[in-house]
Design an enzyme around this catalytic site. Structure first.
Site, short mmCIF file in Angstrom:
data_model
loop_
_atom_site.label_atom_id
_atom_site.label_comp_id
_atom_site.label_asym_id
_atom_site.label_seq_id
_atom_site.Cartn_x
_atom_site.Cartn_y
_atom_site.Cartn_z
N CYS A 85 0.82 -1.22 0.00
CA CYS A 85 0.00 0.00 0.00
C CYS A 85 0.85 1.27 0.00
CB CYS A 85 -0.98 -0.02 1.18
SG CYS A 85 -0.24 0.14 2.82
N HIS A 93 -2.60 1.45 6.72
CA HIS A 93 -2.96 1.37 5.31
C HIS A 93 -3.10 2.77 4.73
CE1 HIS A 93 -4.35 -0.72 1.75
NE2 HIS A 93 -5.32 0.16 1.63
N HIS A 135 -5.71 2.14 -4.56
CA HIS A 135 -4.79 1.62 -3.54
C HIS A 135 -4.42 0.17 -3.85
CE1 HIS A 135 -7.87 -0.64 -0.81
NE2 HIS A 135 -8.37 -0.51 -2.01
#
Length: 353
Positions: free
Chosen positions: A269, A317, A329
């Protein structure tokens, strides 16, 4: 899938293959979990498949948390290696300079000893040039004063060298501790992904494929709000660099998630954010927690394309705001870079780089 109020963006059509189901991630980890690890069971009913998916999703989230710990430890290791190397170089250079100064002082002391072998009054009587001798004596006094200054400098340099040695020793000890954290985080990722793969291996191939398709469809519906079109709105990016970073991130839709990876073919991520902003000429910190402080915080209502969206309380994240309540993402191990509704995960903060 068409885009309402904004020209179609590349990669949207690849949402249908959103999951690779840990194949890329386990390959990066060196896991050897295959069909032999667990014989497929009979086709599972939806409730069993749902339970497996819930457990696998939880394990993937835990693996991603461990992955960000791994990234942080890796960055810290690089920094400490550089600092320790610099200190060691300073110690070596300082020791060489100290040895040179000691050699010079030893030579001066020996010359003075030879020159002062006779009592000064006797030397004055015996000298054919008393005036010259007196001038030489004054020069000798000056040389002695310089020698005393050199001795003080030598002492100061020795003290600083000892301090550098202590700093280098402490830095090396800290580096060893970080290496242990790095190994522990890597083991944690391996363990979580291994458990997830074993759960998936307990399903028949058709059930695994159905899970992948369900996940892709769910992600697409979240991103499109249940319609067949992705509406990213018409709000402009916050800057030209933000526009470039967003274009870079969108160009990687469909790329596999692999922990610890910063591209250009696979990403985790924070690695996707790091790579995308590098294409715009900006170097972000490596981890999602550090990226949370890489710019100015704005509210979610003020978010503009290119902004970083940090998710979860522990900020493990991160995605990039694409507009219209949608982020792009790298979701988690086993999945591929894709669009997702910003509301699919709890938002911790929004950062404008």
């Amino acid at each position: 899938m068409s885009v309402h109020r904004r020209p179609p963006l590349p990669g949207v059509q690849r949402l249908a293959c959103a999951l690779a189901l840990t194949a890329a991630a386990t390959g990066a980890l060196g896991l050897t979990v295959g069909a032999a690890a667990a014989a497929p069971l009979a086709p599972a009913d939806p409730s069993t498949r749902g339970e497996v998916k819930a457990q696998v999703d939880q394990l993937y989230e835990e693996a991603e948390q461990a992955s960000e710990k791994y990234n942080a430890a890796q960055e810290q290791q690089k920094r400490l290696q550089g600092e320790a190397g610099s200190l060691q170089n300073q110690v070596a250079a300082g020791q060489d300079e100290l040895n040179r100064m000691r050699g010079d002082l030893a030579a001066v002391a020996a010359a003075q000893y030879r020159a002062q072998g006779l009592d000064p009054s006797v030397r004055l009587m015996l000298d054919n040039d008393p005036a010259g001798y007196l001038a030489g004596a004054r020069s000798l006094d000056q040389a002695t004063a310089r020698q005393n200054d050199a001795l003080r400098e030598l002492s100061d340099r020795q003290r600083r060298l000892d301090q550098r040695r202590q700093e280098a020793t402490a830095k090396l000890a800290e580096l060893e501790e970080v290496r242990q954290h790095l190994a522990a985080a890597k083991d944690e990722v391996r363990e979580r992904l291994g458990r997830a793969q074993r759960l998936l291996n307990g399903l028949a191939p058709a059930e695994r494929a159905r899970m992948a398709a369900d996940d892709a469809r769910d992600a697409q519906q979240r991103a499109t709000r249940g319609t067949d079109r992705l509406d990213l709105g018409n709000q402009p990016p916050s800057s030209d660099r933000a526009a470039a970073a967003l274009a870079a991130a969108i160009s990687k839709i469909g790329s596999p998630y692999v922990y610890g990876s910063t591209g250009p073919r696979t990403f985790d991520c924070s690695g996707l954010m790091y790579w995308s902003w590098r294409q715009a000429g900006v170097t972000l910190p490596r981890t999602s927690q550090e990226q949370a402080t890489a710019g100015r915080r704005v509210s979610l209502a003020e978010a503009r394309p290119g902004d970083l969206v940090i998710f979860y309380k522990d900020m493990h994240h991160v995605g990039m705001y694409a507009g219209g309540g949608v982020v792009v993402h790298a979701p988690y191990p086993g999945a591929r870079v894709r669009y997702e509704s910003v509301s699919a995960m709890p938002v911790s903060s929004v950062v404008r780089v």
